[in-house]
Design a protein around this motif. Structure first.
Motif, PDB file in Angstrom:
ATOM      1  N   LEU A   8       0.814  -1.208   0.000  1.00  0.00           N
ATOM      2  CA  LEU A   8       0.000   0.000   0.000  1.00  0.00           C
ATOM      3  C   LEU A   8       0.857   1.272   0.000  1.00  0.00           C
ATOM      4  O   LEU A   8       0.686   2.153  -0.837  1.00  0.00           O
ATOM      5  N   THR A   9       1.786   1.355   0.963  1.00  0.00           N
ATOM      6  CA  THR A   9       2.543   2.605   1.140  1.00  0.00           C
ATOM      7  C   THR A   9       3.852   2.619   0.368  1.00  0.00           C
ATOM      8  O   THR A   9       4.500   3.657   0.277  1.00  0.00           O
ATOM      9  N   GLU A  10       4.252   1.463  -0.168  1.00  0.00           N
ATOM     10  CA  GLU A  10       5.524   1.302  -0.883  1.00  0.00           C
ATOM     11  C   GLU A  10       6.720   1.559   0.024  1.00  0.00           C
ATOM     12  O   GLU A  10       7.833   1.782  -0.434  1.00  0.00           O
ATOM     13  N   LEU A  11       6.492   1.501   1.334  1.00  0.00           N
ATOM     14  CA  LEU A  11       7.581   1.585   2.298  1.00  0.00           C
ATOM     15  C   LEU A  11       8.137   0.181   2.546  1.00  0.00           C
ATOM     16  O   LEU A  11       7.480  -0.817   2.257  1.00  0.00           O
ATOM     17  N   PRO A  12       9.328   0.075   3.116  1.00  0.00           N
ATOM     18  CA  PRO A  12       9.804  -1.234   3.565  1.00  0.00           C
ATOM     19  C   PRO A  12       8.802  -1.838   4.558  1.00  0.00           C
ATOM     20  O   PRO A  12       8.228  -1.123   5.381  1.00  0.00           O
ATOM     21  N   ASN A  13       8.597  -3.150   4.468  1.00  0.00           N
ATOM     22  CA  ASN A  13       7.687  -3.805   5.396  1.00  0.00           C
ATOM     23  C   ASN A  13       8.469  -4.381   6.575  1.00  0.00           C
ATOM     24  O   ASN A  13       9.677  -4.152   6.720  1.00  0.00           O
ATOM     25  N   LEU A  22       7.522   2.115  11.992  1.00  0.00           N
ATOM     26  CA  LEU A  22       8.767   2.037  12.750  1.00  0.00           C
ATOM     27  C   LEU A  22       9.855   2.794  12.000  1.00  0.00           C
ATOM     28  O   LEU A  22       9.997   2.657  10.786  1.00  0.00           O
ATOM     29  N   VAL A  23      10.591   3.611  12.730  1.00  0.00           N
ATOM     30  CA  VAL A  23      11.747   4.309  12.171  1.00  0.00           C
ATOM     31  C   VAL A  23      12.993   3.772  12.864  1.00  0.00           C
ATOM     32  O   VAL A  23      13.085   3.792  14.100  1.00  0.00           O
ATOM     33  N   LEU A  24      13.951   3.255  12.084  1.00  0.00           N
ATOM     34  CA  LEU A  24      15.251   2.834  12.598  1.00  0.00           C
ATOM     35  C   LEU A  24      16.229   3.997  12.370  1.00  0.00           C
ATOM     36  O   LEU A  24      16.499   4.377  11.224  1.00  0.00           O
ATOM     37  N   CYS A  25      16.712   4.557  13.434  1.00  0.00           N
ATOM     38  CA  CYS A  25      17.550   5.747  13.362  1.00  0.00           C
ATOM     39  C   CYS A  25      19.008   5.382  13.625  1.00  0.00           C
ATOM     40  O   CYS A  25      19.317   4.739  14.642  1.00  0.00           O
ATOM     41  N   ASP A  26      19.875   5.802  12.724  1.00  0.00           N
ATOM     42  CA  ASP A  26      21.302   5.562  12.873  1.00  0.00           C
ATOM     43  C   ASP A  26      21.884   6.626  13.805  1.00  0.00           C
ATOM     44  O   ASP A  26      22.649   7.505  13.394  1.00  0.00           O
ATOM     45  N   SER A  27      21.462   6.549  15.073  1.00  0.00           N
ATOM     46  CA  SER A  27      21.892   7.545  16.051  1.00  0.00           C
ATOM     47  C   SER A  27      21.704   6.973  17.446  1.00  0.00           C
ATOM     48  O   SER A  27      20.761   6.229  17.699  1.00  0.00           O
ATOM     49  N   SER A  28      22.600   7.313  18.346  1.00  0.00           N
ATOM     50  CA  SER A  28      22.468   6.925  19.750  1.00  0.00           C
ATOM     51  C   SER A  28      22.157   8.133  20.625  1.00  0.00           C
ATOM     52  O   SER A  28      22.217   8.039  21.845  1.00  0.00           O
ATOM     53  N   VAL A  76      15.084   3.449  17.931  1.00  0.00           N
ATOM     54  CA  VAL A  76      13.837   3.162  17.226  1.00  0.00           C
ATOM     55  C   VAL A  76      12.776   4.184  17.626  1.00  0.00           C
ATOM     56  O   VAL A  76      12.765   4.694  18.745  1.00  0.00           O
ATOM     57  N   ILE A  77      11.913   4.485  16.665  1.00  0.00           N
ATOM     58  CA  ILE A  77      10.727   5.307  16.915  1.00  0.00           C
ATOM     59  C   ILE A  77       9.524   4.484  16.481  1.00  0.00           C
ATOM     60  O   ILE A  77       9.461   4.043  15.329  1.00  0.00           O
ATOM     61  N   ILE A  78       8.586   4.239  17.396  1.00  0.00           N
ATOM     62  CA  ILE A  78       7.335   3.560  17.059  1.00  0.00           C
ATOM     63  C   ILE A  78       6.251   4.623  16.941  1.00  0.00           C
ATOM     64  O   ILE A  78       6.030   5.409  17.863  1.00  0.00           O
ATOM     65  N   CYS A 114      20.198   8.294   6.342  1.00  0.00           N
ATOM     66  CA  CYS A 114      20.750   7.129   7.038  1.00  0.00           C
ATOM     67  C   CYS A 114      19.707   6.382   7.851  1.00  0.00           C
ATOM     68  O   CYS A 114      19.987   5.341   8.426  1.00  0.00           O
ATOM     69  N   ASP A 115      18.497   6.931   7.949  1.00  0.00           N
ATOM     70  CA  ASP A 115      17.427   6.284   8.718  1.00  0.00           C
ATOM     71  C   ASP A 115      16.564   5.454   7.784  1.00  0.00           C
ATOM     72  O   ASP A 115      16.559   5.656   6.561  1.00  0.00           O
ATOM     73  N   LEU A 116      15.791   4.530   8.383  1.00  0.00           N
ATOM     74  CA  LEU A 116      14.894   3.683   7.589  1.00  0.00           C
ATOM     75  C   LEU A 116      13.495   3.722   8.202  1.00  0.00           C
ATOM     76  O   LEU A 116      13.301   3.396   9.370  1.00  0.00           O
ATOM     77  N   LEU A 117      12.525   4.154   7.372  1.00  0.00           N
ATOM     78  CA  LEU A 117      11.117   4.186   7.780  1.00  0.00           C
ATOM     79  C   LEU A 117      10.414   3.008   7.129  1.00  0.00           C
ATOM     80  O   LEU A 117      10.571   2.757   5.931  1.00  0.00           O
ATOM     81  N   GLY A 118       9.632   2.288   7.909  1.00  0.00           N
ATOM     82  CA  GLY A 118       8.880   1.161   7.373  1.00  0.00           C
ATOM     83  C   GLY A 118       7.551   0.998   8.072  1.00  0.00           C
ATOM     84  O   GLY A 118       7.302   1.557   9.144  1.00  0.00           O
ATOM     85  N   ARG A 119       6.699   0.238   7.429  1.00  0.00           N
ATOM     86  CA  ARG A 119       5.387  -0.060   8.026  1.00  0.00           C
ATOM     87  C   ARG A 119       5.503  -1.357   8.822  1.00  0.00           C
ATOM     88  O   ARG A 119       5.790  -2.413   8.275  1.00  0.00           O
ATOM     89  N   TRP A 120       5.271  -1.246  10.113  1.00  0.00           N
ATOM     90  CA  TRP A 120       5.402  -2.399  11.007  1.00  0.00           C
ATOM     91  C   TRP A 120       4.161  -3.271  10.965  1.00  0.00           C
ATOM     92  O   TRP A 120       4.219  -4.471  11.103  1.00  0.00           O
TER      93      TRP A 120
END
Length: 1006
Positions: A855-860, A930-936, A880-882, A918-924
């Protein structure tokens, strides 16, 4: 039965009786003063019960209720079926399936009057006929008078006997074959009057009982076809008192309890042929609170539950014949929601459901019955000054002193508060929070408060003395904040304070010595913030403070000091000590505010430590106490913990296990001489025998409660409950499948946990701590098996796994015959080879699409899991961001799923624009991203989440000229050292939960 006051006394009934004489029974009940009902409940109050209020409208797509609740049953899978004046609902603790007459494959009429259930069917009696719901196929079969099977469409009551269905209507009784639905004509039918208005049908063994609107009670022997009538007769004192009978229940086949609208509650002895009436008029055999009884129901614990039209809910104890009541009080949120509590029902877990005229379901969890609870007092509960418990101390004659945030209570554990003191009630307490209690050898009670200092209470004459304002400065403790009190048995009372260290009061003279903080040359202690004082088995005084541990040396009148050594594991785990207890085996247990528990063995001079890694739910431990079996109970902000002396067993208990609360943040734990544990939490006091909490309940079989294919509406058919495989393979375009599941256990269902996996897709079990669904998108063609199991809020993981197999057919170009054709073409011409290569190319595309949300063409989720695995293998620190779309279900329900799809795609574009390369947004799954952030850096991550949240909140989304507003809630967390993804996700999910609890449209960080 001859003892007075089973319901209300004559004095209570006098206002009702006067109105009965003047204006008649119905008007008298309608005009009966609230004071009369209040007096009745005060005199015959049932043990305090907390009712959870459930609104069906919170679960329906149109936010409408089913109206006044008229019937309840529970089917073999554990689903609760609720009938009302505006439909039928199936409830599983998480969701509701609503059935209305205007829907396809649904009930005959919206006004449901009665329900019955057997192994295969749910039977629904409505004002427009009967509906039979097949639990295997999910199909309704409706019948009416048009089929010549019913004398009237107005079906008032229904029940099953062997293979017969008895249906009572306003114009007579119908007997149906349960399988064929054909009308049956047993001999007794011809003996019944024509056009009889039947209100209730009931079967006990081989006897049928009919409650009628104008003939009273009818009894039918189903073996002999003999019919007996029990109608009102003024000349017969044993006759039934009223012609209306609308409810029947028998616990033994001899005694029958009848509900009568106008006649009250009636007991019929079927052997002596005698009726006893409980009603609110002078001629009744026994007094009762009302004449209008709507329903009667018996449970497994020996109670008859009586629903009334306007006088609340009542129950009769069959052993003692005692009658007790529950009524509504708007000042008590947990009281029953309405006095029009018309019917009660007991589920398979022995909990009570009450249906009211308002349409609210009232749920009474009876697991609390085995544990005594005391909370802030109300008109139904002789409780305490406040819910928050701060201290517990024994008094005399089986009574106990309990300190709370709201004052001091002398508590009878069987009856409730006997005496209460607060700063608002005169010259007693100087401040309400009572943090410490102690009794000296002379019987004086010493009270330590937050803000009022140390006070002494004389229980004999009721006199109070304050040491904070003592006229003699040598006998004055001027500090207003007292944490601990302890009589050392040697004539001294030790007093621990906030910021002033320790005081020793000589009880005989009243003289006081101060041991200041860290003044070693003056005999001082290690910390100025003293939190607890205790004695070991040798009578030594131990003092816990926020700076370490002090042990008194009487020979030199000073202290041994012990503190945490960061370079030595054989030391205290923390200096911030909150509580101490001396174990019967000689060990000393120390509870800390930040590092769990340390246990010191004097014999070996060694320390052992217990932390979150070993099973504590929180590093903060506020109270510890040993029980009569040698186990130690520890209170934490996340639950009460039972710990074996050797640390081999650690068990956590919370509200789901029947406790009054889960947040234990003060030193308020105690074990009484009978071995009962007293646990004081912020939510109230619990008193229980330890064995009660050991009776953990395994989760029941998890059932699949819904199935969605390609985001369709949840299918009402339940064929997957009885079969392990879907009846047919899915089309290759039906590659998005979601499952809904439930334990059908209704106590705190939000804390149920589930594990699931899709064999053929998942490589490991997936844990879900919030929610009850699993979503899979863009599945490849193939064979799959979905498995799920659950753990109830108060139990353990179930032994069995629910599984369902299904397959997705490949597209035509991936069928076996297609490949055969390709091979043939390859041998003929190069064009066939090109076609073959095209098919291979398509195959690669599908591989890529398997990691993309359709649907969203985002990573699943699969693509996200790949990135997570890569980062974890590399030892990368990331965040991570939920993100959850607020009230997304309401958008779907209001504007349709197509509008929901538009919103999802629009949100995906907005969120994608706010993240970094560098981040990855996907549909959980569903409306969760869910956003995977390359940051601490938590600040950076939270800033990204807030940019997305603010951007979304500023947008207005258009769908066919309709403006749709959208907000999101988000939780974020940074991965800690060696933390796995499940733990990281759980912390971010907890932050999301707090964001939603905080009102939504915000971002919270873990």
């Amino acid at each position: 039965m001859d003892r007075y006051m089973y319901g209300v006394g004559i004095a209570v009934l006098r206002p009702l009786l006067l109105m009965l004489i003047c204006i008649g029974p119905h008007q008298a009940v309608a005009l009966a003063t609230q004071a009369a009902l209040d007096t009745a409940i005060e005199q015959h109050m049932a043990p305090y019960a907390e009712f959870k209020h459930i609104q069906i409208s919170n679960y329906t797509s149109d936010q409408t209720n089913i109206g006044s609740i008229t019937a309840m049953v529970q089917d073999t899978k554990g689903f609760l079926w609720v009938g009302g004046e505006n439909g039928l609902a199936r409830y599983d603790g998480h969701n509701v399936l609503l059935y209305r007459a205007d829907n396809h494959n649904s009930i005959a009429g919206n006004y449901v009057q009665s329900l019955a259930v057997d192994e295969r069917y749910v039977w629904v009696a409505t004002v427009t006929g009967i509906s039979r719901f097949d639990l295997n196929s999910g199909v309704f079969t409706n019948i009416s008078s048009a089929t010549n099977t019913l004398p009237s469409n107005d079906v008032t009551s229904i029940t099953r006997y062997k293979n017969w269905i008895f249906a009572g209507t306003t114009e007579g009784l119908s007997v149906l074959d349960a399988d064929t639905l054909k009308q049956q004509t047993p001999a007794f039918i011809r003996k019944l009057p024509a056009l009889i208005h039947i209100r209730y049908v009931y079967v006990y063994d081989d006897e049928l009982w009919l409650g009628t609107s104008h003939l009273g009670l009818i009894r039918v022997n189903l073996l002999t076809d003999e019919v007996s009538y029990y109608s009102p007769d003024p000349k017969d004192p044993k006759a039934i008192a009223h012609q209306d009978v609308r409810g029947i229940y028998s616990p033994d086949g001899v005694h029958y309890w009848l509900a009568s609208l106008g006649g009250g509650l009636i007991l019929f002895d079927s052997i002596q042929k005698k009726f006893t009436q409980y009603a609110a008029h002078a001629s009744a055999d026994k007094p009762f609170v009302t004449n209008d009884v709507w329903g009667v129901f018996g449970d497994s614990k020996g109670y008859i539950w009586v629903g009334t039209d306007s006088a609340g809910l009542w129950r009769v104890n069959l052993k003692t014949q005692k009658i007790e009541g529950y009524i509504h009080d708007s000042s008590v949120p947990a009281s029953i929601d309405s006095n029009k509590a018309r019917l009660a029902f007991e589920d398979k877990d022995h909990n009570i459901w009450v249906g009211s005229f308002s349409g609210t379901l009232n749920y009474y969890y009876r697991g609390f019955d085995q544990i005594k609870h005391f909370r802030k007092r109300n008109r139904f509960h002789k409780g305490l000054n406040d819910n928050a418990i701060l201290s517990i101390h024994p008094a005399q004659n089986g009574l106990y002193w309990v300190g709370t945030e709201g004052g001091l209570d002398l508590l009878d554990p069987h009856q409730g508060s006997v005496t209460s003191f607060s700063a608002d009630t005169g010259a007693t307490l100087k401040a309400n929070p009572v943090l410490a209690l102690e009794t000296d050898s002379q019987g004086y009670l010493w009270v330590g408060t937050w803000g009022g200092g140390v006070q002494r209470y004389n229980p004999k004459n009721g006199q109070w003395l304050s040491l904070m304002n003592h006229p003699d400065p040598t006998k004055r403790i001027s500090n207003a904040y007292i944490w601990a009190l302890k009589d050392d048995g040697k004539g001294n009372l030790w007093v621990g304070t906030q910021k002033r260290g320790l005081f020793k009061l000589h009880l005989a003279t009243g003289n006081i010595k101060h041991y200041p903080f860290n003044a070693m040359d003056a005999g001082g202690i290690v910390g100025e913030f003293v939190r607890d004082i205790t004695l070991d088995k040798h009578g030594n005084v131990w003092v816990a403070s926020l700076h370490g541990l002090s042990r008194y040396r009487p020979e030199s009148d000073d202290f041994d000091i012990t503190t945490h050594d960061p370079n030595n594991t054989n030391s205290l785990s923390s200096n911030q000590l909150i509580a101490i207890t001396a174990h019967s085996n000689g060990d000393m247990w120390f509870a800390s505010r930040s590092s769990g528990i340390s246990v010191y063995s004097p014999s070996t001079k060694t320390y052992r430590h217990l932390s979150v890694k070993e099973g504590l739910p929180s590093p903060a431990v506020s109270c510890i106490v040993e029980d009569t079996l040698g186990d130690v109970w520890a209170g934490t902000p996340s639950g009460l913990v039972r710990i074996s002396a050797d640390f081999s067993q650690v068990h956590v208990y919370r509200q789901a296990n029947g406790l009054a609360g889960s947040n234990y943040n003060r030193n308020a734990c105690y074990v009484d001489p009978q071995g009962q544990v007293w646990a004081g939490s912020k939510e109230g006091l619990s008193i229980f025998e330890p064995v009660i909490l050991e009776q953990t309940q395994k989760a029941s079989h998890t059932v699949l409660s819904g199935l969605r294919i390609n985001y369709s509406q949840a299918q009402a058919n339940t064929y997957w409950q009885t079969q392990t495989q879907l009846p047919q393979a899915l089309h290759y375009q039906q590659n998005s499948v979601s499952f809904e599941f439930s334990l059908n256990q209704f106590h705190l269902p939000q804390f149920n946990e589930y594990r699931y996996r899709l064999q053929g897709f998942d490589t490991a079990w997936q844990n879900i701590n919030r929610g009850n669904s699993a979503i899979y998108t863009n599945l490849d063609p193939g064979q799959y098996t979905f498995e799920v199991k659950g753990k109830s809020a108060n139990g353990q993981w179930g032994d069995t796994t629910t599984a369902i197999r299904f397959s997705i057919n490949p597209p035509p170009w991936r069928q076996w015959w297609a490949y055969l054709l390709y091979a043939s073409f390859i041998t003929v011409a190069f064009a066939a080879y090109r076609n073959y290569m095209a098919v291979r190319a398509r195959s690669l595309v599908y591989q890529q699409l398997s990691q993309q949300d359709q649907l969203t063409e985002l990573p699943n989720r699969l693509a996200l899991n790949h990135r997570i695995d890569d980062w974890l293998k590399a030892g990368k620190s990331f965040s991570v961001i939920i993100i959850d779309l607020d009230f997304f279900k309401k958008i779907n329900d209001t504007y349709g799923h197509e509008a929901g799809d538009v919103i999802l795609k629009a949100f995906a574009k907005i969120a994608q624009s706010e993240i970094r390369d560098c981040d990855l947004l996907g549909r959980w799954g569903g409306e969760e991203f869910l956003v995977l952030c390359d940051s601490s850096n938590l600040g950076t991550v939270k800033n990204i989440a807030e940019r997305i949240q603010k951007n979304v909140a500023m947008q207005s989304f258009l769908y066919y000229h309709q403006t749709i507003e959208l907000t999101i809630s988000a939780g974020c967390a940074v991965r800690e050292l060696e933390e796995n993804f499940t733990e990281l996700f759980h912390r971010a999910d907890q932050a999301l939960y707090f964001a939603k609890e905080g009102g939504r449209n915000c971002v919270m960080a873990a």
